[in-house]
Motif scaffolding. Sequence first.
Motif, short mmCIF file in Angstrom:
data_model
loop_
_atom_site.label_atom_id
_atom_site.label_comp_id
_atom_site.label_asym_id
_atom_site.label_seq_id
_atom_site.Cartn_x
_atom_site.Cartn_y
_atom_site.Cartn_z
N ALA A 7 0.81 -1.22 0.00
CA ALA A 7 0.00 0.00 0.00
C ALA A 7 0.84 1.27 0.00
O ALA A 7 0.29 2.36 0.10
CB ALA A 7 -0.93 -0.01 1.21
N SER A 8 2.16 1.17 -0.16
CA SER A 8 3.02 2.35 -0.10
C SER A 8 3.09 3.08 -1.44
O SER A 8 2.86 2.50 -2.50
CB SER A 8 4.43 1.95 0.33
OG SER A 8 5.08 1.24 -0.71
N GLU A 9 3.43 4.36 -1.37
CA GLU A 9 3.60 5.16 -2.58
C GLU A 9 4.76 4.62 -3.42
O GLU A 9 4.69 4.58 -4.65
CB GLU A 9 3.84 6.63 -2.23
CG GLU A 9 4.00 7.53 -3.44
CD GLU A 9 2.78 7.56 -4.36
OE1 GLU A 9 2.98 7.75 -5.58
OE2 GLU A 9 1.64 7.38 -3.89
N THR A 10 5.83 4.19 -2.77
CA THR A 10 6.98 3.62 -3.47
C THR A 10 6.56 2.40 -4.28
O THR A 10 6.93 2.23 -5.44
CB THR A 10 8.09 3.24 -2.47
OG1 THR A 10 8.50 4.41 -1.79
CG2 THR A 10 9.27 2.60 -3.15
N SER A 11 5.77 1.55 -3.68
CA SER A 11 5.29 0.34 -4.35
C SER A 11 4.37 0.69 -5.52
O SER A 11 4.43 0.07 -6.58
CB SER A 11 4.58 -0.54 -3.33
OG SER A 11 4.12 -1.71 -3.92
N ARG A 12 3.54 1.69 -5.35
CA ARG A 12 2.64 2.10 -6.43
C ARG A 12 3.42 2.66 -7.61
O ARG A 12 3.04 2.46 -8.76
CB ARG A 12 1.60 3.09 -5.91
CG ARG A 12 0.58 2.40 -5.03
CD ARG A 12 -0.41 3.38 -4.45
NE ARG A 12 -1.28 2.69 -3.52
CZ ARG A 12 -2.59 2.54 -3.68
NH1 ARG A 12 -3.18 3.05 -4.73
NH2 ARG A 12 -3.30 1.90 -2.79
N ARG A 13 4.53 3.35 -7.32
CA ARG A 13 5.38 3.84 -8.41
C ARG A 13 5.99 2.67 -9.18
O ARG A 13 6.06 2.68 -10.41
CB ARG A 13 6.48 4.74 -7.88
CG ARG A 13 5.99 6.10 -7.50
CD ARG A 13 7.13 6.96 -7.00
NE ARG A 13 6.61 8.26 -6.65
CZ ARG A 13 7.29 9.37 -6.74
NH1 ARG A 13 8.53 9.34 -7.17
NH2 ARG A 13 6.76 10.51 -6.41
N ALA A 14 6.43 1.66 -8.45
CA ALA A 14 6.99 0.47 -9.10
C ALA A 14 5.90 -0.23 -9.93
O ALA A 14 6.16 -0.71 -11.04
CB ALA A 14 7.57 -0.48 -8.06
N PHE A 15 4.69 -0.28 -9.41
CA PHE A 15 3.57 -0.87 -10.14
C PHE A 15 3.32 -0.11 -11.45
O PHE A 15 3.15 -0.71 -12.51
CB PHE A 15 2.31 -0.88 -9.28
CG PHE A 15 1.08 -1.34 -10.01
CD1 PHE A 15 0.82 -2.69 -10.17
CD2 PHE A 15 0.20 -0.42 -10.56
CE1 PHE A 15 -0.30 -3.13 -10.87
CE2 PHE A 15 -0.93 -0.85 -11.25
CZ PHE A 15 -1.17 -2.19 -11.40
N ASP A 16 3.30 1.24 -11.37
CA ASP A 16 3.09 2.04 -12.58
C ASP A 16 4.18 1.76 -13.61
O ASP A 16 3.90 1.67 -14.81
CB ASP A 16 3.05 3.53 -12.25
CG ASP A 16 1.76 3.97 -11.59
OD1 ASP A 16 0.76 3.21 -11.66
OD2 ASP A 16 1.73 5.06 -11.00
N TYR A 17 5.41 1.62 -13.15
CA TYR A 17 6.52 1.33 -14.05
C TYR A 17 6.31 -0.03 -14.71
O TYR A 17 6.46 -0.18 -15.92
CB TYR A 17 7.84 1.37 -13.30
CG TYR A 17 9.04 1.38 -14.19
CD1 TYR A 17 9.56 2.58 -14.68
CD2 TYR A 17 9.66 0.19 -14.57
CE1 TYR A 17 10.66 2.59 -15.52
CE2 TYR A 17 10.75 0.20 -15.42
CZ TYR A 17 11.25 1.40 -15.89
OH TYR A 17 12.32 1.40 -16.73
N ALA A 18 5.96 -1.03 -13.90
CA ALA A 18 5.73 -2.38 -14.43
C ALA A 18 4.54 -2.39 -15.39
O ALA A 18 4.57 -3.07 -16.42
CB ALA A 18 5.49 -3.36 -13.29
N LEU A 19 3.52 -1.62 -15.07
CA LEU A 19 2.34 -1.53 -15.94
C LEU A 19 2.73 -0.94 -17.30
O LEU A 19 2.32 -1.45 -18.34
CB LEU A 19 1.28 -0.67 -15.25
CG LEU A 19 -0.14 -0.71 -15.78
CD1 LEU A 19 -0.72 -2.11 -15.68
CD2 LEU A 19 -1.01 0.27 -15.01
N THR A 20 3.56 0.09 -17.27
CA THR A 20 4.03 0.70 -18.51
C THR A 20 4.88 -0.29 -19.31
O THR A 20 4.72 -0.42 -20.53
CB THR A 20 4.82 1.99 -18.22
OG1 THR A 20 3.95 2.90 -17.54
CG2 THR A 20 5.33 2.63 -19.50
N LEU A 21 5.79 -0.99 -18.64
CA LEU A 21 6.61 -2.00 -19.32
C LEU A 21 5.73 -3.08 -19.95
O LEU A 21 5.94 -3.47 -21.10
CB LEU A 21 7.57 -2.67 -18.34
CG LEU A 21 8.87 -1.98 -18.03
CD1 LEU A 21 9.64 -2.78 -16.97
CD2 LEU A 21 9.71 -1.81 -19.27
#
Length: 152
Positions: A7-21
Amino acid sequence: MLVALDASETSRRAFDYALTLARTHGATLRVVHVLDLPGPFLAGFDPEPMLEAVRAVGEQVRGWATQRMREAEVPGEVEIREIQPVGEGVADQIIAAGRDADADLIVLGTHGRRGFRRFTLGSVAEDTARHAGRPVLLLPAQAPHVAPPAQT
């Protein structure tokens, strides 16, 4: 591709990156959220309300990730895993999820803790990278935000 999401902001940023990839390369995205359930309880203490709260956060994370994947038109699924055995950690579950999915890449955010905080809290990211047996992409907390992929 596997992304570990909490639920962290850091994790959500990683998720957005993975989603883009995943969207860019036509990949399927598997998301894993690990429930780090509290350890042994004192006699007379009912742990059920705390366990229910931890599981409720997991369901919120699942719903958020599922919606974001649907909006980005990225195929995949969100899995929730619970840590049960004594001595097992979050990294162990992330690694197992990567192995089970035969992921070619694991993506996760790292909070960048140093010194005593890292010693006392450990590093899920470091443990995952050291023991995954497959490529791991670590995105630091201070990484630039990646805009989620737009719908076509």
